[in-house]
Structures are given as C-alpha cells and as structure tokens.
Design a protein around this motif. Structure first.
Motif, PDB file in Angstrom:
ATOM      1  N   PHE A 143     -16.230 -19.084   4.819  1.00  0.00           N
ATOM      2  CA  PHE A 143     -17.525 -18.512   4.003  1.00  0.00           C
ATOM      3  C   PHE A 143     -17.285 -17.300   3.562  1.00  0.00           C
ATOM      4  CE2 PHE A 143     -18.549 -21.381   7.446  1.00  0.00           C
ATOM      5  CZ  PHE A 143     -19.290 -22.672   6.722  1.00  0.00           C
ATOM      6  N   VAL A 144     -16.147 -17.036   3.318  1.00  0.00           N
ATOM      7  CA  VAL A 144     -15.975 -15.493   2.471  1.00  0.00           C
ATOM      8  C   VAL A 144     -15.430 -15.914   1.058  1.00  0.00           C
ATOM      9  CG1 VAL A 144     -14.556 -13.645   2.234  1.00  0.00           C
ATOM     10  CG2 VAL A 144     -14.828 -14.469   4.565  1.00  0.00           C
ATOM     11  N   TYR A 145     -16.588 -15.494   0.161  1.00  0.00           N
ATOM     12  CA  TYR A 145     -16.550 -16.012  -1.137  1.00  0.00           C
ATOM     13  C   TYR A 145     -16.203 -15.059  -2.272  1.00  0.00           C
ATOM     14  CZ  TYR A 145     -19.471 -19.672   0.905  1.00  0.00           C
ATOM     15  OH  TYR A 145     -19.751 -20.682   1.470  1.00  0.00           O
ATOM     16  N   SER A 146     -15.123 -15.537  -3.041  1.00  0.00           N
ATOM     17  CA  SER A 146     -14.882 -14.539  -4.322  1.00  0.00           C
ATOM     18  C   SER A 146     -15.881 -14.106  -5.292  1.00  0.00           C
ATOM     19  CB  SER A 146     -13.510 -15.145  -4.823  1.00  0.00           C
ATOM     20  OG  SER A 146     -13.864 -16.206  -5.769  1.00  0.00           O
ATOM     21  N   PRO A 147     -15.681 -13.342  -6.376  1.00  0.00           N
ATOM     22  CA  PRO A 147     -16.536 -13.310  -7.193  1.00  0.00           C
ATOM     23  C   PRO A 147     -16.748 -14.534  -8.168  1.00  0.00           C
ATOM     24  CG  PRO A 147     -15.363 -11.254  -6.873  1.00  0.00           C
ATOM     25  CD  PRO A 147     -14.891 -12.278  -6.233  1.00  0.00           C
ATOM     26  N   VAL A 175     -20.079 -19.528  -9.569  1.00  0.00           N
ATOM     27  CA  VAL A 175     -20.427 -20.871  -9.413  1.00  0.00           C
ATOM     28  C   VAL A 175     -21.580 -21.029  -8.813  1.00  0.00           C
ATOM     29  CG1 VAL A 175     -19.228 -22.966  -8.434  1.00  0.00           C
ATOM     30  CG2 VAL A 175     -18.076 -21.387  -9.735  1.00  0.00           C
ATOM     31  N   MET A 176     -21.794 -20.495  -7.670  1.00  0.00           N
ATOM     32  CA  MET A 176     -23.166 -20.703  -6.715  1.00  0.00           C
ATOM     33  C   MET A 176     -24.298 -20.318  -7.483  1.00  0.00           C
ATOM     34  SD  MET A 176     -21.786 -20.097  -2.768  1.00  0.00           S
ATOM     35  CE  MET A 176     -21.305 -18.332  -3.053  1.00  0.00           C
ATOM     36  N   LEU A 177     -24.270 -19.330  -8.323  1.00  0.00           N
ATOM     37  CA  LEU A 177     -25.296 -18.759  -9.175  1.00  0.00           C
ATOM     38  C   LEU A 177     -25.623 -19.800 -10.201  1.00  0.00           C
ATOM     39  CD1 LEU A 177     -24.776 -14.954  -9.429  1.00  0.00           C
ATOM     40  CD2 LEU A 177     -26.656 -16.067  -8.484  1.00  0.00           C
ATOM     41  N   ALA A 178     -24.674 -20.432 -10.704  1.00  0.00           N
ATOM     42  CA  ALA A 178     -24.904 -21.398 -11.873  1.00  0.00           C
ATOM     43  C   ALA A 178     -25.591 -22.612 -11.331  1.00  0.00           C
ATOM     44  CB  ALA A 178     -23.645 -21.696 -12.520  1.00  0.00           C
TER      45      ALA A 178
END
Length: 225
Positions: free
Chosen positions: A66-70, A75-78
């Motif tokens: 659950f460590v997410y890259s920028p 992608v999640m914001l979109a």
C-alpha cells in the motif's frame, strides 16, 4: 441494529446483496489480487442493478503493498474524479508509508478529491503497528470508517483489539476478516462494532458467487440484536 456490508466483484453480486438485505456493498475488481479499482462500466452497471444500497468503490491501482508512487496517486485521483458525483457512491482508500504508518499526505489529497462522499480506509490499517494513533490520524483527515479485523488475522482472533478500537472512537469501526453467519452475533456482542463486512461467497458452477442465503443469515443474526 448492525449494518452489513458485502464485498462483491460483479453486478450479480450487487443485486443479490441488495435483494437479501445488505445495507451497503464494497465493489472491487480482481479479488484474487486483494481487490483493485472496478471499471467505470462495472460501477455504472452495479448502480443500475440496485436502488437502495450504498456503493463503496475500492480505489487501488494494483495489488501488493500500500505504498504508492506519485504516478499511482495520480491514477487514483483520476479514478476518484471519474466516479465522484455518482449516486450512492463512496470510496475505499488506502496508503501507507515505507515505515508502516498511515500516509497522511497522500491520503489527504485523495480524501479531498472525494468531496462529500463517505470514505473508508481499507484493511491496510491492519498492517499498521500503532492502530490507535492511526485511528486518530484517519479521524483528523475526515475518514468515515475503517475496515479492520483488529490485526492481520480474522476478526474473531482480533476481537479484543476491535473492542478497544470501538472504545477509542473517532472513526466508525467496520469489522471484517472471516466474518460469517455462525460467528457474527457473538463478534458484535463482544466488540460493539456497529458494522460488519464479509464476502459471503459460495462455490457455484466452477466459480465463487455471492450467496444470498449467507447474506440473509448474517442480516438475521445481527438484526436480532
């Protein structure tokens, strides 16, 4: 009365969950990977097949940690922006740092994008060492609830921690982790959790499908309290 949330990965499961008395569904794709974001087509079809249940959408770009890259955050914001404003929709988010605490800076950006929609923090919570501090962080960020088994095992094995998390307050505790009709009433009685989460799957025709009988049994068990 305890709320019942059913995790589903298809339209038929969403329909069965509503018909059999569930209060809410968590809609995911690729549960073999632990769940990722469902497609827009899946989301709109599930909304069209139901009329009452809340629909929490898992926002997760991949399986694994659950460590997410920028890039993954973008992608999640979109995805959140694509789904925001749909009726009955909320979001299930996650995000940890490499040191194993809630990634508050990432989560703040994601929660803001959700607007007024309710937000659940996923079972990534059960990888955090200090869950009480994490609960305070989530509350400060405006997260509505946390899905947890009180640790990495089952909700039954984590029942004492679940009770302590409920007592701590700040965020609604949604108990999940091998919750089933035979154990749900005792789990609720011991912990005081106001909501429970389960997959309610049974093998049918060579694949696992959402079981209406199990959902009804769980709803009956917690509704009798």
């Amino acid at each position: 009365m305890t709320l019942v949330e059913i995790c589903v990965d298809d339209v038929a499961g969403a329909r069965v969950a509503e018909e059999c008395g569930a209060d809410r569904i968590e809609l995911c794709a690729d549960l073999l990977e632990g769940g990722i974001t469902p497609s827009y087509g899946m989301v709109t079809a599930a909304l069209g097949a139901t009329s009452r249940v809340g629909v929490q959408l898992l926002i997760r770009p991949r399986g694994g940690d659950f460590v997410y890259s920028p890039d993954e955050v973008r992608v999640m914001l979109a995805d959140i922006r694509l789904f925001a404003g749909l009726p009955r929709v909320g979001f299930v988010l996650s995000g940890l740092t490499a040191s194993g605490v809630v990634d508050a800076s990432t989560l703040a950006i994601l929660v803001e994008a959700c607007g007024e929609a309710p937000v659940t923090f996923s079972r990534a919570f059960d990888e955090v060492a200090d869950q009480f501090a994490a609960l305070d962080t989530l509350a400060s960020l405006g997260v509505s609830r946390v899905l947890t088994g009180g640790g990495p095992g089952t909700a039954d094995s984590g029942r004492d921690r679940l009770r302590a998390l409920v007592a701590h307050g700040g965020v609604t505790v949604l108990a999940g982790g091998s919750v089933r009709s035979p154990n749900v009433a005792s789990l609720v009685a011991h912990t005081g959790v106001p909501e429970v989460h389960l997959r309610a799957m049974r093998p049918v025709g060579g694949r696992d499908r959402t079981s209406g009988d199990e959902i009804r049994a769980v709803v009956d068990a917690v509704g009798a309290r």
